[in-house]
Design a protein around this motif. Structure first.
Motif, mmCIF file in Angstrom:
data_model
loop_
_atom_site.group_PDB
_atom_site.id
_atom_site.type_symbol
_atom_site.label_atom_id
_atom_site.label_comp_id
_atom_site.label_asym_id
_atom_site.label_seq_id
_atom_site.Cartn_x
_atom_site.Cartn_y
_atom_site.Cartn_z
ATOM 1 N N ALA A 285 0.979 -0.811 -0.091
ATOM 2 C CA ALA A 285 -0.203 -0.030 0.316
ATOM 3 C C ALA A 285 1.016 1.466 -0.622
ATOM 4 C CB ALA A 285 -1.034 0.355 1.112
ATOM 5 N N CYS A 286 0.217 1.846 -0.543
ATOM 6 C CA CYS A 286 0.958 4.044 -0.387
ATOM 7 C C CYS A 286 0.612 4.589 0.719
ATOM 8 C CB CYS A 286 0.898 3.980 -1.925
ATOM 9 S SG CYS A 286 -0.923 4.810 -2.034
ATOM 10 N N GLU A 287 1.091 5.984 0.681
ATOM 11 C CA GLU A 287 1.262 6.755 1.403
ATOM 12 C C GLU A 287 0.983 8.226 0.231
ATOM 13 O OE1 GLU A 287 5.060 6.898 3.649
ATOM 14 O OE2 GLU A 287 4.593 8.760 3.111
ATOM 15 N N TYR A 288 0.251 9.247 1.143
ATOM 16 C CA TYR A 288 -1.025 9.805 0.012
ATOM 17 C C TYR A 288 -0.443 11.318 1.057
ATOM 18 C CZ TYR A 288 -3.777 13.560 -1.745
ATOM 19 O OH TYR A 288 -4.266 14.546 -2.446
ATOM 20 N N SER A 289 -0.067 12.111 0.558
ATOM 21 C CA SER A 289 0.097 13.588 1.403
ATOM 22 C C SER A 289 0.286 12.771 3.396
ATOM 23 C CB SER A 289 -0.651 14.212 1.371
ATOM 24 O OG SER A 289 -0.325 14.645 -0.101
ATOM 25 N N MET A 290 1.561 12.071 3.048
ATOM 26 C CA MET A 290 2.079 11.415 4.632
ATOM 27 C C MET A 290 2.099 10.675 5.100
ATOM 28 S SD MET A 290 5.228 12.931 4.904
ATOM 29 C CE MET A 290 5.442 12.895 6.606
ATOM 30 N N TYR A 291 0.182 10.275 4.895
ATOM 31 C CA TYR A 291 -0.885 9.851 5.509
ATOM 32 C C TYR A 291 -0.870 7.975 4.888
ATOM 33 C CZ TYR A 291 -2.034 13.208 8.906
ATOM 34 O OH TYR A 291 -1.831 13.991 10.106
ATOM 35 N N ALA A 292 -0.805 7.344 5.681
ATOM 36 C CA ALA A 292 -0.542 5.652 4.918
ATOM 37 C C ALA A 292 -1.553 5.262 5.366
ATOM 38 C CB ALA A 292 0.939 4.812 6.005
ATOM 39 N N SER A 293 -1.579 3.630 4.604
ATOM 40 C CA SER A 293 -2.427 2.335 3.940
ATOM 41 C C SER A 293 -2.089 2.011 4.295
ATOM 42 C CB SER A 293 -3.579 2.930 2.479
ATOM 43 O OG SER A 293 -4.575 1.776 2.701
ATOM 44 N N ASP A 294 -2.918 0.289 4.615
ATOM 45 C CA ASP A 294 -1.899 -0.801 4.848
ATOM 46 C C ASP A 294 -2.370 -1.705 4.365
ATOM 47 O OD1 ASP A 294 -0.142 -2.582 5.823
ATOM 48 O OD2 ASP A 294 -0.231 -2.861 7.662
ATOM 49 N N ILE A 295 -2.776 -2.458 2.698
ATOM 50 C CA ILE A 295 -3.633 -3.722 2.396
ATOM 51 C C ILE A 295 -2.786 -5.343 2.454
ATOM 52 C CG2 ILE A 295 -5.969 -3.812 1.197
ATOM 53 C CD1 ILE A 295 -5.840 -0.930 0.736
ATOM 54 N N THR A 296 -3.967 -6.004 3.238
ATOM 55 C CA THR A 296 -2.873 -7.341 2.020
ATOM 56 C C THR A 296 -4.184 -8.056 1.360
ATOM 57 O OG1 THR A 296 -1.381 -7.034 4.523
ATOM 58 C CG2 THR A 296 -1.760 -9.679 3.079
ATOM 59 N N ARG A 297 -3.867 -7.993 0.259
ATOM 60 C CA ARG A 297 -4.843 -9.702 -0.182
ATOM 61 C C ARG A 297 -4.040 -10.829 -0.310
ATOM 62 N NH1 ARG A 297 -8.105 -6.560 2.159
ATOM 63 N NH2 ARG A 297 -9.888 -5.602 1.693
ATOM 64 N N THR A 298 -4.550 -11.770 -0.372
ATOM 65 C CA THR A 298 -3.949 -13.471 -0.847
ATOM 66 C C THR A 298 -5.267 -13.547 -1.759
ATOM 67 O OG1 THR A 298 -3.111 -13.657 2.032
ATOM 68 C CG2 THR A 298 -3.836 -15.669 -0.133
ATOM 69 N N VAL A 299 -4.293 -14.427 -2.791
ATOM 70 C CA VAL A 299 -4.870 -14.117 -4.157
ATOM 71 C C VAL A 299 -4.007 -16.008 -4.684
ATOM 72 C CG1 VAL A 299 -4.953 -12.155 -5.066
ATOM 73 C CG2 VAL A 299 -3.403 -13.434 -5.879
ATOM 74 N N PRO A 300 -4.458 -16.573 -5.239
ATOM 75 C CA PRO A 300 -4.480 -18.325 -6.268
ATOM 76 C C PRO A 300 -3.848 -17.399 -8.023
ATOM 77 C CG PRO A 300 -7.171 -17.916 -6.688
ATOM 78 C CD PRO A 300 -5.900 -17.031 -6.024
ATOM 79 N N ALA A 301 -2.873 -18.084 -7.562
ATOM 80 C CA ALA A 301 -2.065 -17.649 -8.722
ATOM 81 C C ALA A 301 -2.517 -18.003 -10.567
ATOM 82 C CB ALA A 301 -0.321 -18.344 -8.856
ATOM 83 N N ASP A 417 -7.694 -1.986 6.510
ATOM 84 C CA ASP A 417 -8.535 -0.473 7.681
ATOM 85 C C ASP A 417 -9.468 -0.055 8.395
ATOM 86 O OD1 ASP A 417 -5.277 -0.532 7.054
ATOM 87 O OD2 ASP A 417 -6.015 0.719 5.455
ATOM 88 N N PHE A 418 -9.590 0.105 9.051
ATOM 89 C CA PHE A 418 -10.869 0.275 9.958
ATOM 90 C C PHE A 418 -10.962 1.849 10.555
ATOM 91 C CE2 PHE A 418 -10.934 -4.439 9.569
ATOM 92 C CZ PHE A 418 -12.195 -4.420 9.201
ATOM 93 N N LEU A 419 -11.498 2.693 10.599
ATOM 94 C CA LEU A 419 -12.064 3.892 10.745
ATOM 95 C C LEU A 419 -13.733 3.162 11.755
ATOM 96 C CD1 LEU A 419 -12.243 7.129 11.376
ATOM 97 C CD2 LEU A 419 -13.146 7.470 9.392
ATOM 98 N N VAL A 420 -12.975 4.116 13.031
ATOM 99 C CA VAL A 420 -14.664 4.117 14.248
ATOM 100 C C VAL A 420 -14.614 5.666 14.198
ATOM 101 C CG1 VAL A 420 -14.696 4.068 16.403
ATOM 102 C CG2 VAL A 420 -12.461 2.530 15.792
ATOM 103 N N ALA A 421 -16.018 5.076 13.592
ATOM 104 C CA ALA A 421 -16.668 6.295 13.338
ATOM 105 C C ALA A 421 -17.443 7.070 14.436
ATOM 106 C CB ALA A 421 -18.132 6.232 11.998
ATOM 107 N N PRO A 422 -17.724 8.847 14.428
ATOM 108 C CA PRO A 422 -18.309 9.624 15.396
ATOM 109 C C PRO A 422 -19.025 8.213 16.798
ATOM 110 C CG PRO A 422 -17.246 10.734 13.575
ATOM 111 C CD PRO A 422 -18.221 9.131 13.090
ATOM 112 N N ASP A 423 -20.194 8.256 15.649
ATOM 113 C CA ASP A 423 -21.118 6.752 16.567
ATOM 114 C C ASP A 423 -20.847 5.214 16.892
ATOM 115 O OD1 ASP A 423 -20.652 5.442 14.477
ATOM 116 O OD2 ASP A 423 -22.730 6.088 13.258
ATOM 117 N N GLY A 424 -19.733 5.764 16.571
ATOM 118 C CA GLY A 424 -18.846 4.256 17.168
ATOM 119 C C GLY A 424 -19.033 3.249 16.622
#
Ligand code: GLY
Ligand code: MN
Length: 447
Positions: A285-301, A417-424
């Motif tokens: 995953a990449c960084e956009y304007s100093m903020y990161a993402s982090d993603i993994t997927r597993t696939v069959p070739a 990646d998960f965000l905890v929203a204002p409503d929890g």
């Protein structure tokens, strides 16, 4: 390029700084100032100083701003320092103050690395958004004056631990004040850690942009993986996607692990040629304007999981879902490696893995999961936190269970990646990317 630098230097001499000096998408100055004020509120009337990252010794090496410094200033140039004076009333009244100190320009080095601003550059206060901008030579003098006016301050200084410039500054300041025996500074990174864990809406927008670009790259990965292609070629295709999306760099070394390499957690050599029947773990995953993402997927070739690969895939996906189902805002914790906390999502995921599926010897699978369930994500792909960390609104974190069975050359990790929203509620930031084995196979068929 030379002409561009000349134009830039000429513009600097006559005009306020312009946007090409900083390609990163910034939040409004008020957002960074609010963080500095919040930080000042934690200083107990003390004084804090941060140093920016230095330009690399070899000017062609990559430069990345110090994460805390960027969080507090949005300033992306090397070699600066920030002073924050916490408000105090007794026995010496001190108002809140913030000063950005900029080093003297080095016009020779600027020919290699590009133009910089110093405290004398026109429009510099507006460009930095910090109340006061002064030359770096003023920093020891300012600190001397503050402590001379209130000697107790020598025991209420906050700085980055192990930072060479901070150590030199405080040692020199001690010498100027006859305070050579003053205690070491307090660790200011503990305070920024508390603030950085809860993201504001502007940060969440940047994190979403990093995630969108990473999702696009993972989709390209799903169209690129096939027998005969090298792991590195897949990583390269993903990297191209995030550059096209305006991202500045990988958030971490891309991991494309096929076959036996799928069982090495942070395999990033990416040197093998993918073979028919392989499973491929792609944690990239990449960084956009100093903020990161982090993603993994597993696939069959070859586009189809074998029944055994699919069985393990479903166990890992089930563990992620078990963690999501167990989530209670303000109570659940993440990254409980010893699984001693009954409220940890790690425990929920581990219990699922250990009670679903078996290895080739009929043993439970729990022992094949080797790492924490997740971590905070922000300016750092592993944003700082005290783990296990209680999950609250505004936090962004990964849930990334995995099972790695070398004997079967079979590793599976699924990371969202998960965000905890204002409503929890929990929001899956990479919901748009395939999750189930069937969805992954469908995306591979789109080739
Ligand atoms: N994506 C790498 C890690 O979280 O450790
Ligand atoms: Mn991760």
């Amino acid at each position: 390029m030379k002409w561009l630098r000349s134009v830039a230097l000429a513009l600097l001499a006559v005009a306020p700084p312009v946007s090409f000096l900083n390609a990163l998408e910034k939040q409004p100055s008020s957002a960074y100032r609010a963080r500095r004020v919040a930080l000042a509120g934690k200083l107990h009337g003390g004084v804090a100083v941060w140093f920016a990252a230095e330009e690399p010794e070899l000017d062609f090496d990559p430069y990345r701003q110090d994460p805390d410094f960027y969080y507090l200033t949005g300033w992306n140039e090397p070699g600066a320092a920030l002073l924050i004076v916490g408000e105090a009333s007794e026995p010496v009244a001190r108002p809140y103050r913030e000063v950005l100190f900029l080093p003297t320009r080095n016009l020779l080095i600027e020919k290699y690395t590009g133009p910089k601003l110093d405290a004398a550059s026109p429009g510099v206060t507006q460009a930095t958004g910090v109340d006061e901008v002064q030359p770096m030579t003023e920093l020891p003098a300012q600190l001397n004056r503050l402590i001379a006016a209130d000697r107790r301050l020598a025991r209420n200084l906050w700085a980055q631990p192990d930072n060479a410039q901070a150590k030199a500054l405080l040692s020199w300041t001690g010498a100027t004040l006859g305070e050579a025996g003053a205690p070491p500074p307090r660790d200011v990174s503990r305070l920024t850690m508390e603030l950085r864990q809860v993201k504001d809406t502007g940060e969440i927008d940047l994190l979403k942009k990093a995630t969108e670009a990473s999702i696009a790259a993972q989709r390209v990965m799903m169209r690129s993986v096939k027998p005969g292609v090298t792991e590195r070629a897949v990583a390269g295709k993903m990297t191209a996607v995030w550059y096209e999306h305006g991202c500045e760099r990988d958030a971490y070394a891309p991991i494309v692990g096929s076959g036996i390499n799928s069982t090495t957690l942070h395999y990033s050599e990416n040197s093998r040629t993918i073979e028919d029947g392989d499973i491929v773990v792609v944690d990239a995953a990449c960084e956009y304007s100093m903020y990161a993402s982090d993603i993994t997927r597993t696939v069959p070739a070859n586009g189809h999981f074998t029944p055994r690969q699919r069985e393990i895939y479903d166990v890992v996906l089930g563990a992620q879902q078990a963690a999501v189902d167990a989530f209670v805002v303000g109570k659940s914790t993440i990254n409980d490696r010893d699984r001693k906390d009954p409220n940890s999502l790690d425990t929920a995921a581990y219990n699922y893995i250990d009670t679903h599926g078996k290895d080739l010897h009929g043993e439970p699978l729990g022992k094949y999961w080797l790492h924490g369930l997740g971590h905070m994500v922000g300016i750092d792909v592993h944003d700082p936190a005290d783990y296990p960390a209680v999950l609250k609104p505004g936090m962004v974190f990964t849930i990334e269970p995995g099972v790695y069975i070398p004997e079967e050359k079979l590793g599976v990790r699924i990371e969202c990646d998960f965000l905890v929203a204002p409503d929890g509620k929990l929001i899956d930031l990479d919901a748009a990317l395939p999750h189930t084995a069937g969805e992954v196979e469908g995306a591979l068929r789109e080739k």
